[in-house]
Enzyme design. Structure first.
Site, PDB file in Angstrom:
ATOM      1  N   ASN A   1      -3.331   6.564  -0.408  1.00  0.00           N
ATOM      2  CA  ASN A   1      -2.542   6.749   1.004  1.00  0.00           C
ATOM      3  C   ASN A   1      -1.963   7.852   0.946  1.00  0.00           C
ATOM      4  O   ASN A   1      -1.812   8.490   2.146  1.00  0.00           O
ATOM      5  CB  ASN A   1      -1.704   5.529   1.391  1.00  0.00           C
ATOM      6  CG  ASN A   1      -2.513   4.210   1.683  1.00  0.00           C
ATOM      7  OD1 ASN A   1      -3.598   4.603   2.060  1.00  0.00           O
ATOM      8  ND2 ASN A   1      -2.247   3.166   1.532  1.00  0.00           N
TER       9      ASN A   1
ATOM     10  N   HIS B   1      -2.275  -2.734  -6.012  1.00  0.00           N
ATOM     11  CA  HIS B   1      -2.834  -2.624  -5.082  1.00  0.00           C
ATOM     12  C   HIS B   1      -4.385  -2.718  -4.927  1.00  0.00           C
ATOM     13  O   HIS B   1      -5.015  -1.572  -5.349  1.00  0.00           O
ATOM     14  CB  HIS B   1      -2.434  -1.191  -4.471  1.00  0.00           C
ATOM     15  CG  HIS B   1      -2.939  -0.749  -3.179  1.00  0.00           C
ATOM     16  ND1 HIS B   1      -3.132   0.477  -2.632  1.00  0.00           N
ATOM     17  CD2 HIS B   1      -2.931  -1.410  -1.908  1.00  0.00           C
ATOM     18  CE1 HIS B   1      -3.375   0.605  -1.562  1.00  0.00           C
ATOM     19  NE2 HIS B   1      -3.473  -0.784  -0.959  1.00  0.00           N
TER      20      HIS B   1
ATOM     21  N   GLU C   1      -4.890   0.228  -7.804  1.00  0.00           N
ATOM     22  CA  GLU C   1      -3.908   1.301  -8.219  1.00  0.00           C
ATOM     23  C   GLU C   1      -2.742   0.175  -8.803  1.00  0.00           C
ATOM     24  O   GLU C   1      -2.221  -0.676  -8.215  1.00  0.00           O
ATOM     25  CB  GLU C   1      -3.051   1.885  -7.043  1.00  0.00           C
ATOM     26  CG  GLU C   1      -4.200   2.807  -6.244  1.00  0.00           C
ATOM     27  CD  GLU C   1      -3.481   3.538  -5.165  1.00  0.00           C
ATOM     28  OE1 GLU C   1      -3.612   4.411  -4.862  1.00  0.00           O
ATOM     29  OE2 GLU C   1      -2.888   2.815  -4.394  1.00  0.00           O
TER      30      GLU C   1
ATOM     31  N   SER D   1       0.617  -1.135  -0.207  1.00  0.00           N
ATOM     32  CA  SER D   1       0.043   0.036  -0.065  1.00  0.00           C
ATOM     33  C   SER D   1       0.879   1.379   0.039  1.00  0.00           C
ATOM     34  O   SER D   1       0.446   2.202  -0.158  1.00  0.00           O
ATOM     35  CB  SER D   1      -0.962   0.135   1.163  1.00  0.00           C
ATOM     36  OG  SER D   1      -0.215  -0.084   2.422  1.00  0.00           O
TER      37      SER D   1
END
Length: 489
Positions: A192, A142, A154, A121
């Site tokens: 993130n 991801h 992702e 992540s």
């Protein structure tokens, strides 16, 4: 060449890995799931059987469909069983040494044409790829938890990724029923990097005493329309997970806003990790629910600022008397900016309270250093009576909502300007990965570039935080009279 991904390996069958295995099996691909030992393997099998069982109970799968999905997954404790896989995805713990060691083994075991993917992540895909003799065939893929439900993937490419491979992996994600976004290899990628910076900023504002935990949560949920407030979300994610991601971000960027807030570090050290540990920012034993609405005992009210006439009419309709600012028991100053200068010019500055109306349901109630507690409580009551949720805060630049929202939007502009994700991909990532009602560039279009630029200038002037300075691209767009970043050639 165009690859055909038909045989997939998944290493690590925790909640995330088992979910990824289920996603591939649902799409008709053969999956080999690998765990470290028989006990972990049985837990992984249990995750998969439990997830598909819940889907069956909810009518989302038939018995036959569930049996087909489970039948496509082979369970093993041997990495050697991945020798003929076309694609292998790891979903092991977020420890770089573990991942590098695993990729070294996969590079030795898997056939030369196999693509190796990491579900990390936030860690560097480039560093993982460098462990292998095939860095051009290593990508990030991801998924978001729960993988069978969340639509976003992702797809991370590095400077060594073979031309066209990221597009092929994105096509595979679409085959799985997911929405891929293409991202360069930066710590935290899109979601993130933007999300954890915003959550950390909320923790810093809490520590600085700008507003309480519950007021900040209410401001962002009710004022911006986010699915939950930042502290509720931090508890859901896990404070330890959030802390680790922020450490990775800070290690790469050295940006102070990526350095975990001290309160976050303290809670993690104390073992207060969020929901999974019975408490984090919120504690399980705390009473919930908003306070009861009580009509404030105010003799007269004065309302100043833009929109004063409309707000005064609402108060009059609710039975409150109005008066001049000099004679009123309470003075409400409708403002987007701090109101201390206005208060200082009144004969009774302790009676003035700033009020910033956010959206249709929130009003930020800003107390200056001179505001009395009685005046602040009275205005909170007025706000409830006119149908809004009061958010108590100090008289600081951009108050709560905009102080959190504008730097987040600024970060998105910087991300786009750096060239590692498109406007469309950034918007899609935040909508699908976080459940936001709109992406950051959609928010920018709605708020107006100049409004956000000017708000950032005010934040920078007050806090002197370098990252609050408007991104150069944002400044240039406003100067050039461009109304939307999408209008760029």
């Amino acid at each position: 060449m165009t690859r055909s991904f038909e045989k997939v390996g998944v290493v690590g069958l925790g909640t995330m890995g088992a979910g990824i295995a289920e996603v591939f099996a649902r799409a008709g691909l053969g999956v080999t799931g690998v765990e470290a030992d028989p006990a972990a393997l049985e837990r992984g099998r249990g995750h998969l059987e439990g997830s598909t069982g819940r889907a069956l109970a909810k009518g989302r799968l038939t018995e036959a469909e569930r049996a087909e999905i489970l039948g496509r997954v082979t369970f093993t404790t041997s990495l050697e069983d991945l020798a003929d896989a076309d694609l292998v995805i790891e979903a092991i713990p977020e420890v770089m040494d573990f991942k590098r060691a695993l990729f070294t083994d996969l590079d030795r075991i898997c056939k030369p044409s196999a693509v190796l993917a990491t579900n990390t992540s936030s860690l560097s895909v480039t560093e993982i790829a460098a462990t292998t003799a095939r860095p051009g065939q290593v990508v990030g893929m991801h998924f978001f938890n729960p993988a069978p439900i969340m639509k976003l993937v992702e797809v991370i490419h590095t400077v060594t990724t073979e031309d066209g491979l990221a597009e092929e992996v994105a096509a595979l994600a679409r085959r799985l029923g997911k929405t891929p976004v293409s991202v360069g290899d930066r710590a935290g990628f899109v979601v993130n990097r933007l999300l954890l910076t915003y959550l950390n900023h909320a923790a810093v504002l809490l520590e600085n005493g700008l507003a309480t935990r519950d007021d900040i949560d209410a401001a962002m949920k009710l004022g911006v329309g986010l699915p939950m407030g930042p502290f509720t979300l931090l508890d859901l994610i896990g404070l330890d997970t959030s802390y680790e991601v922020l450490c990775v971000l800070f290690q790469e960027s050295r940006d102070r806003r990526h350095a975990p807030a001290p309160i976050l570090r303290e809670l993690v050290t104390a073992g207060l990790l969020g929901r999974k540990a019975g408490g984090g920012f919120h504690r399980d034993e705390e009473p919930g629910g908003p306070p009861p609405t009580v009509k404030p005992s105010v003799g007269s009210v004065a309302v100043l600022g833009e929109g004063a006439e409309e707000f005064t009419a609402k108060l009059s309709a609710a039975g409150f008397k109005t008066a001049s600012a000099e004679a009123a028991d309470v003075v409400v100053a409708l403002s987007r900016n701090p109101v201390i200068e206005l208060a200082a010019g009144l004969p009774h500055p302790e009676r003035l309270v700033g009020l910033h109306l956010v959206g249709d349901g929130v009003a930020e109630v800003a107390s200056t250093v001179l505001t009395s507690a009685e005046a602040a409580r009275a205005v909170e009551g007025l706000v409830r009576i006119v149908g809004r949720t009061p958010v108590r805060c100090r008289d600081r630049a951009e108050f709560v909502v905009d102080a959190l929202l504008y730097p987040y939007l600024n970060d998105a502009v910087r991300m786009y300007d750096s060239g590692y994700a498109t406007v469309e991909d950034i918007d899609s990532a935040m909508r699908l990965g976080c459940g936001y009602p709109s992406g950051p560039f959609e928010m920018l279009d709605e708020l107006g570039l100049e409004t956000v630029r000017d708000g950032l200038r005010a934040l920078y002037a007050e806090y002197r935080e370098p990252s609050f300075a408007p991104a150069p691209l944002l400044d240039q767009l406003v100067t050039a009279g461009v109304r939307s970043i999408r209008d760029l050639p």
